[in-house]
Design a protein around this motif. Structure first.
Motif, PDB file in Angstrom:
ATOM      1  N   TYR A  50       0.771  -1.223  -0.169  1.00 24.59           N
ATOM      2  CA  TYR A  50      -0.132   0.103   0.107  1.00 24.59           C
ATOM      3  C   TYR A  50       0.770   1.104   0.038  1.00 24.59           C
ATOM      4  CZ  TYR A  50      -3.027   3.875   1.640  1.00 24.59           C
ATOM      5  OH  TYR A  50      -3.735   5.170   1.849  1.00 24.59           O
ATOM      6  N   GLY A  51       1.919   1.297   0.866  1.00 24.40           N
ATOM      7  CA  GLY A  51       2.745   2.290   1.032  1.00 24.40           C
ATOM      8  C   GLY A  51       3.360   2.810  -0.461  1.00 24.40           C
ATOM      9  N   GLN A  70       1.705   2.593  -3.417  1.00 25.42           N
ATOM     10  CA  GLN A  70       0.764   2.962  -4.182  1.00 25.42           C
ATOM     11  C   GLN A  70      -0.147   4.381  -3.462  1.00 25.42           C
ATOM     12  OE1 GLN A  70      -2.051  -0.301  -4.426  1.00 25.42           O
ATOM     13  NE2 GLN A  70      -1.298  -0.966  -6.300  1.00 25.42           N
ATOM     14  N   SER A  71       0.184   4.698  -2.280  1.00 23.93           N
ATOM     15  CA  SER A  71      -0.454   5.641  -1.849  1.00 23.93           C
ATOM     16  C   SER A  71      -0.475   6.953  -2.603  1.00 23.93           C
ATOM     17  CB  SER A  71       0.315   6.207  -0.446  1.00 23.93           C
ATOM     18  OG  SER A  71      -0.546   7.146   0.356  1.00 23.93           O
ATOM     19  N   THR A 124      -1.756   9.789  -1.147  1.00 26.41           N
ATOM     20  CA  THR A 124      -2.068  10.967  -0.272  1.00 26.41           C
ATOM     21  C   THR A 124      -1.227  12.273  -0.671  1.00 26.41           C
ATOM     22  OG1 THR A 124      -0.696   9.807   1.229  1.00 26.41           O
ATOM     23  CG2 THR A 124      -3.066   9.456   1.438  1.00 26.41           C
ATOM     24  N   SER A 125       0.117  11.932  -0.761  1.00 25.13           N
ATOM     25  CA  SER A 125       0.983  13.070  -0.904  1.00 25.13           C
ATOM     26  C   SER A 125       0.559  13.961  -2.256  1.00 25.13           C
ATOM     27  CB  SER A 125       2.421  12.624  -1.082  1.00 25.13           C
ATOM     28  OG  SER A 125       2.647  11.821  -2.327  1.00 25.13           O
ATOM     29  N   LYS A 140     -11.353   9.029   8.357  1.00 26.64           N
ATOM     30  CA  LYS A 140     -10.150   8.784   7.629  1.00 26.64           C
ATOM     31  C   LYS A 140      -9.296  10.153   7.438  1.00 26.64           C
ATOM     32  CE  LYS A 140     -11.498   4.721   4.827  1.00 26.64           C
ATOM     33  NZ  LYS A 140     -10.268   4.118   5.200  1.00 26.64           N
ATOM     34  N   GLY A 181      -7.906  10.735   2.961  1.00 17.34           N
ATOM     35  CA  GLY A 181      -7.818   9.562   3.111  1.00 17.34           C
ATOM     36  C   GLY A 181      -9.286   9.013   2.630  1.00 17.34           C
ATOM     37  N   GLU A 186      -9.142   9.269  -1.124  1.00 13.17           N
ATOM     38  CA  GLU A 186      -8.360   8.487  -1.643  1.00 13.17           C
ATOM     39  C   GLU A 186      -9.122   7.138  -1.545  1.00 13.17           C
ATOM     40  OE1 GLU A 186      -3.910   6.454  -1.180  1.00 13.17           O
ATOM     41  OE2 GLU A 186      -5.062   6.746   0.577  1.00 13.17           O
ATOM     42  N   ARG A 191      -9.600   4.979  -4.999  1.00 10.85           N
ATOM     43  CA  ARG A 191      -9.076   3.293  -5.014  1.00 10.85           C
ATOM     44  C   ARG A 191     -10.351   2.609  -5.278  1.00 10.85           C
ATOM     45  NH1 ARG A 191      -4.632   1.450  -3.194  1.00 10.85           N
ATOM     46  NH2 ARG A 191      -3.055   2.853  -2.412  1.00 10.85           N
ATOM     47  N   ASP A 215       1.230  -5.310   3.593  1.00 14.67           N
ATOM     48  CA  ASP A 215       0.684  -4.202   3.842  1.00 14.67           C
ATOM     49  C   ASP A 215      -0.543  -4.016   2.849  1.00 14.67           C
ATOM     50  OD1 ASP A 215       0.300  -1.798   5.124  1.00 14.67           O
ATOM     51  OD2 ASP A 215       1.304  -0.661   3.916  1.00 14.67           O
ATOM     52  N   ARG A 216      -1.258  -5.235   2.510  1.00 16.24           N
ATOM     53  CA  ARG A 216      -2.345  -5.190   1.770  1.00 16.24           C
ATOM     54  C   ARG A 216      -3.401  -6.103   2.370  1.00 16.24           C
ATOM     55  NH1 ARG A 216      -1.783  -3.361  -3.563  1.00 16.24           N
ATOM     56  NH2 ARG A 216      -3.922  -3.481  -3.574  1.00 16.24           N
TER      57      ARG A 216
END
Length: 180
Positions: A29-30, A32-33, A35-36, A68, A72, A75, A79, A132-133
């Motif tokens: 996940y990190g 693919q994030s 958020t930035s 979230k 979040g 996102e 997703r 992390d998934r």
């Protein structure tokens, strides 16, 4: 010959989408994030007041701006939209690729849906093997909804094409026997 080439192109596109999803599911996940990027694009938090009124539960977890955070929350919808859209395209490509290779549109629809739904299940299993998934049954159901929509659009395109008029079905000519 032209039709066969186009049919095969759609099948290749279905496999390409499946390959893209396999690669995507292999990433934690990190990696693919978004958020930035969303922090930059949505710095002023547009529509936050409107979005803050939306609250529901997905896979046992609350989904809201409060739970979230604004980024979040956005996102999450991006997703889940990607889930729906990816399987919409996979099923549509399978439908358009198989429609001239099967005996009926009903069989084409069933095969297209089953290929997409089966791959959705495999994809979630594959995510479970990725750090992390988290594999979710709800994501498979969302993927299946996208697949059903893709098959439906494929069927409408096959029946009506771009003209908007229903295509005439070809019927076998009836040959009458002259022997009595």
């Amino acid at each position: 010959m032209q039709r066969s080439w186009k049919d095969n192109l759609f099948i290749v596109l279905a496999f390409v989408m499946m390959g893209i999803l396999f690669y995507s599911s292999s990433m934690p996940y990190g990696d693919q994030s978004m958020t930035s990027t969303l922090d930059i694009w949505l710095a002023g938090e547009p529509l936050k007041g409107l979005l803050s009124h939306i609250e529901f539960t997905y896979a046992g977890s609350p989904v809201s701006v409060a739970a979230k955070g604004y980024i979040g929350f956005v996102e999450f919808f991006l997703r889940k939209g990607a889930h729906f859209g990816s399987y919409f395209l996979i099923a549509l490509f399978w439908f358009l690729g198989l429609r001239n290779k099967t005996s009926s549109l009903s069989l084409t629809a069933l095969l297209s849906f089953m290929l997409a739904a089966g791959y959705a299940s495999f994809d979630e299993f594959h995510q479970g093997l990725t750090p992390d998934r988290t594999p979710l049954l709800e994501d498979i159901l969302l993927d299946c909804f996208g697949a059903v929509t893709g098959v439906g659009i494929g069927w409408v395109l096959t029946d009506y094409g771009v003209t908007g008029k229903r295509k005439k079905k070809w019927k076998k000519p009836v040959v009458k026997s002259t022997n009595r």
